[in-house]
Design an enzyme around this catalytic site. Structure first.
Site, PDB file in Angstrom:
ATOM      1  N   HIS A 279       0.855  -1.191   0.000  1.00 44.38           N
ATOM      2  CA  HIS A 279       0.000   0.000   0.000  1.00 44.38           C
ATOM      3  C   HIS A 279       0.884   1.232   0.000  1.00 44.38           C
ATOM      4  CE1 HIS A 279      -3.175   2.816   1.126  1.00 44.38           C
ATOM      5  NE2 HIS A 279      -3.995   1.897   0.690  1.00 44.38           N
ATOM      6  N   GLU A 334      -7.876  -5.312  -0.235  1.00 41.04           N
ATOM      7  CA  GLU A 334      -8.409  -6.115  -1.350  1.00 41.04           C
ATOM      8  C   GLU A 334      -8.346  -7.607  -1.086  1.00 41.04           C
ATOM      9  OE1 GLU A 334      -8.821  -2.503  -3.681  1.00 41.04           O
ATOM     10  OE2 GLU A 334      -9.897  -4.131  -2.717  1.00 41.04           O
TER      11      GLU A 334
HETATM   12  C1  SDX Z   1      -6.143   0.148  -3.094  1.00 40.48           C
HETATM   13  O1  SDX Z   1      -4.354   4.545  -1.982  1.00 40.48           O
HETATM   14  C2  SDX Z   1      -5.340   3.928  -1.448  1.00 40.48           C
HETATM   15  O2  SDX Z   1      -5.813   4.233  -0.387  1.00 40.48           O
HETATM   16  C3  SDX Z   1      -5.905   2.810  -2.289  1.00 40.48           C
HETATM   17  C4  SDX Z   1      -6.944   1.965  -1.596  1.00 40.48           C
HETATM   18  C5  SDX Z   1      -8.196   2.724  -1.375  1.00 40.48           C
HETATM   19  O3  SDX Z   1      -8.953   2.346  -0.493  1.00 40.48           O
HETATM   20  O4  SDX Z   1      -8.493   3.637  -2.190  1.00 40.48           O
HETATM   21  O5  SDX Z   1      -6.429   1.512  -0.359  1.00 40.48           O
HETATM   22  C6  SDX Z   1      -7.320   0.759  -2.455  1.00 40.48           C
HETATM   23  O6  SDX Z   1      -5.804   0.543  -4.181  1.00 40.48           O
HETATM   24  C7  SDX Z   1      -5.364  -0.889  -2.340  1.00 40.48           C
HETATM   25  C8  SDX Z   1      -4.179  -1.436  -3.163  1.00 40.48           C
HETATM   26  C9  SDX Z   1      -4.716  -2.494  -4.156  1.00 40.48           C
HETATM   27  N1  SDX Z   1      -3.649  -2.838  -5.111  1.00 40.48           N
HETATM   28  C10 SDX Z   1      -3.029  -4.015  -5.037  1.00 40.48           C
HETATM   29  O7  SDX Z   1      -3.202  -4.867  -4.163  1.00 40.48           O
HETATM   30  C11 SDX Z   1      -2.025  -4.215  -6.155  1.00 40.48           C
HETATM   31  C12 SDX Z   1      -0.718  -4.723  -5.579  1.00 40.48           C
HETATM   32  N2  SDX Z   1      -0.082  -3.647  -4.765  1.00 40.48           N
HETATM   33  C13 SDX Z   1       1.004  -2.942  -5.399  1.00 40.48           C
HETATM   34  O8  SDX Z   1       0.798  -2.679  -6.770  1.00 40.48           O
HETATM   35  C14 SDX Z   1       1.503  -1.745  -4.588  1.00 40.48           C
HETATM   36  O9  SDX Z   1       1.650  -2.162  -3.285  1.00 40.48           O
HETATM   37  C15 SDX Z   1       0.713  -0.459  -4.604  1.00 40.48           C
HETATM   38  C16 SDX Z   1       0.546   0.058  -5.966  1.00 40.48           C
HETATM   39  C17 SDX Z   1      -0.586  -0.654  -3.947  1.00 40.48           C
HETATM   40  C18 SDX Z   1       1.516   0.570  -3.817  1.00 40.48           C
HETATM   41  O10 SDX Z   1       2.721   0.679  -4.418  1.00 40.48           O
HETATM   42  P1  SDX Z   1       3.716   1.903  -4.069  1.00 40.48           P
HETATM   43  O11 SDX Z   1       3.457   2.485  -2.756  1.00 40.48           O
HETATM   44  O12 SDX Z   1       3.725   2.826  -5.223  1.00 40.48           O
HETATM   45  O13 SDX Z   1       5.035   1.171  -3.909  1.00 40.48           O
HETATM   46  P2  SDX Z   1       5.950   0.816  -5.111  1.00 40.48           P
HETATM   47  O14 SDX Z   1       5.098   0.371  -6.273  1.00 40.48           O
HETATM   48  O15 SDX Z   1       6.908   1.932  -5.312  1.00 40.48           O
HETATM   49  O16 SDX Z   1       6.717  -0.480  -4.583  1.00 40.48           O
HETATM   50  C19 SDX Z   1       7.797  -0.295  -3.676  1.00 40.48           C
HETATM   51  C20 SDX Z   1       8.539  -1.595  -3.685  1.00 40.48           C
HETATM   52  C21 SDX Z   1       8.824  -2.070  -5.100  1.00 40.48           C
HETATM   53  O17 SDX Z   1       9.967  -2.852  -5.028  1.00 40.48           O
HETATM   54  P3  SDX Z   1      11.276  -2.329  -5.798  1.00 40.48           P
HETATM   55  O18 SDX Z   1      10.889  -2.317  -7.268  1.00 40.48           O
HETATM   56  O19 SDX Z   1      11.544  -0.942  -5.252  1.00 40.48           O
HETATM   57  O20 SDX Z   1      12.320  -3.375  -5.466  1.00 40.48           O
HETATM   58  O21 SDX Z   1       7.724  -2.638  -3.105  1.00 40.48           O
HETATM   59  C22 SDX Z   1       7.398  -3.594  -4.092  1.00 40.48           C
HETATM   60  C23 SDX Z   1       7.663  -2.972  -5.432  1.00 40.48           C
HETATM   61  O22 SDX Z   1       8.007  -3.957  -6.388  1.00 40.48           O
HETATM   62  N3  SDX Z   1       5.991  -3.913  -3.965  1.00 40.48           N
HETATM   63  C24 SDX Z   1       5.469  -5.065  -4.362  1.00 40.48           C
HETATM   64  C25 SDX Z   1       4.114  -4.979  -4.025  1.00 40.48           C
HETATM   65  N4  SDX Z   1       3.869  -3.796  -3.462  1.00 40.48           N
HETATM   66  C26 SDX Z   1       5.032  -3.123  -3.446  1.00 40.48           C
HETATM   67  N5  SDX Z   1       6.031  -6.136  -4.985  1.00 40.48           N
HETATM   68  C27 SDX Z   1       5.190  -7.165  -5.243  1.00 40.48           C
HETATM   69  N6  SDX Z   1       3.882  -7.178  -4.942  1.00 40.48           N
HETATM   70  C28 SDX Z   1       3.312  -6.104  -4.342  1.00 40.48           C
HETATM   71  N7  SDX Z   1       2.037  -6.129  -4.054  1.00 40.48           N
END
Ligand code: SDX
Length: 396
Positions: A279, A334
């Site tokens: 998140h 989720e």
């Molecule tokens: C919602 O914002 C909100 O409040 C949203 C929400 C709401 O109520 O409106 O809460 C609803 O959108 C919840 C999130 C649902 N999405 C998912 O479950 C999709 C999977 N999650 C990821 O895509 C990710 O965690 C995000 C997009 C939710 C958040 O990503 P960030 O904060 O932008 O972090 P990032 O993408 O910069 O990742 C940082 C690191 C990365 O590693 P590096 O490339 O730096 O080595 O953490 C890793 C990412 O690869 N990472 C993940 C991951 N989440 C972060 N790697 C694998 N799987 C994941 N789920």
């Protein structure tokens, strides 16, 4: 009296342009000292009294009330009114409203393969064309939109199956009425209650991507229908509201908890995102995931699915701790939203638009708050393109 600057006669437009002396290429624009945060991560872009997301401690408050208590003691109708007005009114109700005729006509015209999020966005857009909601957005507009949207989505779902839409039963809650219009029969009260709890949990979450989109559109003094259409577009993405459907296919792909470790490691090594985890704000367990896990545990015939989900969750959290030690990646809303939505009988492609139905309350509340701030949202950008240069002379 204005004096005109002493200017040589302007060359006629067809006089050959003398080769301008080569200008020294100006240095690149000065790096601004203002910090640049990709994706606005960590940037405070608004002040809000609607919801507080305490990412460090895994807390979520709606107008000061903790999400766990709202799920236990509230209904979506009361929570929506709380978000819109700031007042907790026990008598507040939100019943499913009929689909306005122009919207129903449009739904009949949609191809059956239409993505349900596109169908919902179309319904809101046609409502806006018909209703012409003025700016600033009002509680009445938000209430009207929130009350008919479930009926519109249910109508689309029936039409795409070749079935006739079903009129809403005003004796049911918004969530119960949604289920009734999907199936044509009054829902099991436990399922209606479980979906109502999901609606409460999904109602509001600060400045998430879709709510921010909604606020940007309202900040230009555009109307509520336009803002909600934009928000639905943002929520459609798999990194935002599209995740719960992917959670179901992910767990299906994993099959049994014994395969989880290998599947997760391979996915992370490929750079895939594990849906339902991580998140932008939470660096702790998402309190909504905990609330929905409790709801799912109370649902009939979800025990087996939950058993697999809990075991897989434990593996995912452990592997993240090992492979991404510098980033706290925990379960988000989720993951167990998928359990509840599946448990009430929704097909996965209805998960994202059902999330949108829930978030209508928060979007409406933020739209009203943004309108009262009445400040155009327009951040700056750091230019990293080419330095200034002349267009090549004609013929080059
Ligand atoms: C919602 O914002 C909100 O409040 C949203 C929400 C709401 O109520 O409106 O809460 C609803 O959108 C919840 C999130 C649902 N999405 C998912 O479950 C999709 C999977 N999650 C990821 O895509 C990710 O965690 C995000 C997009 C939710 C958040 O990503 P960030 O904060 O932008 O972090 P990032 O993408 O910069 O990742 C940082 C690191 C990365 O590693 P590096 O490339 O730096 O080595 O953490 C890793 C990412 O690869 N990472 C993940 C991951 N989440 C972060 N790697 C694998 N799987 C994941 N789920």
């Amino acid at each position: 009296m204005t004096t005109t600057p002493n200017k040589a006669a302007a060359p006629s437009v067809d006089a050959p342009v003398a080769e301008a002396p080569a200008k020294p290429a100006p240095s690149a624009p000065p790096k601004t000292e203002r910090p640049y945060s990709p994706g606005l991560e960590g940037v405070i872009a608004a002040e809000t009294a609607v919801g507080y997301v305490d990412g460090a401690n895994g807390r979520l408050l709606y107008r000061g009330y903790p999400i766990g208590q709202l799920v236990e003691k509230g209904t979506y109708g009361r929570v929506a009114e709380l978000l819109w007005t700031g007042e907790w009114r026990k008598s507040a109700k939100l019943v499913p409203a009929p689909v306005p005729d122009p919207v129903m006509c449009a739904l009949h015209e949609l191809p059956r393969h239409t993505h349900p999020m596109d169908a919902l966005r179309t319904a809101v857009s046609v409502w806006g064309a018909w209703r012409r909601p003025h700016w600033p957005p009002t509680v009445d507009q938000a209430r009207e939109l929130t009350a008919f949207a479930p009926s519109a989505l249910a109508a689309f779902h029936r039409l795409r199956q070749g079935l006739e839409p079903v009129a809403p039963n005003p004796k049911l809650s918004l969530a119960g009425g949604f289920l009734q219009q999907l199936t044509g029969v009054d829902p099991d009260p436990a399922n209606a209650r479980a979906l109502d709890a999901y609606f409460i949990v999904g109602a509001e979450h600060g400045l998430n991507a879709s709510t921010f989109t909604c606020r940007v559109i309202i900040s230009t003094r555009s109307d509520l229908a336009s803002a909600i259409c934009g928000a639905i577009g943002a929520l459609k993405g798999p990194l935002h509201g599209g995740a719960p459907a992917e959670v179901v296919s992910q767990l299906h792909e994993i099959g049994s908890p014994d395969h989880a470790e290998r599947w997760v490691r391979e996915a992370i090594e490929r750079g895939d995102r594990i849906m339902g985890f991580g998140h932008r704000v939470y660096r702790a367990y998402d309190p909504r995931a905990a609330a929905l896990r409790k709801v799912a545990e109370g649902m009939s015939d979800m025990a087996e699915w939950l058993d697999v989900a809990v075991k897989v969750e434990d593996v995912v959290l452990r592997v993240f701790g090992e492979l991404k030690p510098d980033r706290v990646i925990k379960t988000n809303v989720e993951y167990y939203a998928a359990a509840v939505l599946q448990g009430v009988g929704l097909p996965p492609d209805l998960f994202p638009p059902t999330f949108a139905l829930a978030r209508m309350a928060g979007w409406g509340a933020h739209a009203i708050e943004q309108a009262s701030a009445d400040k155009l949202i327009r951040p700056d950008a750091r230019y990293v393109g080419p330095a200034e240069m002349d267009v090549p002379a004609l013929g080059h």
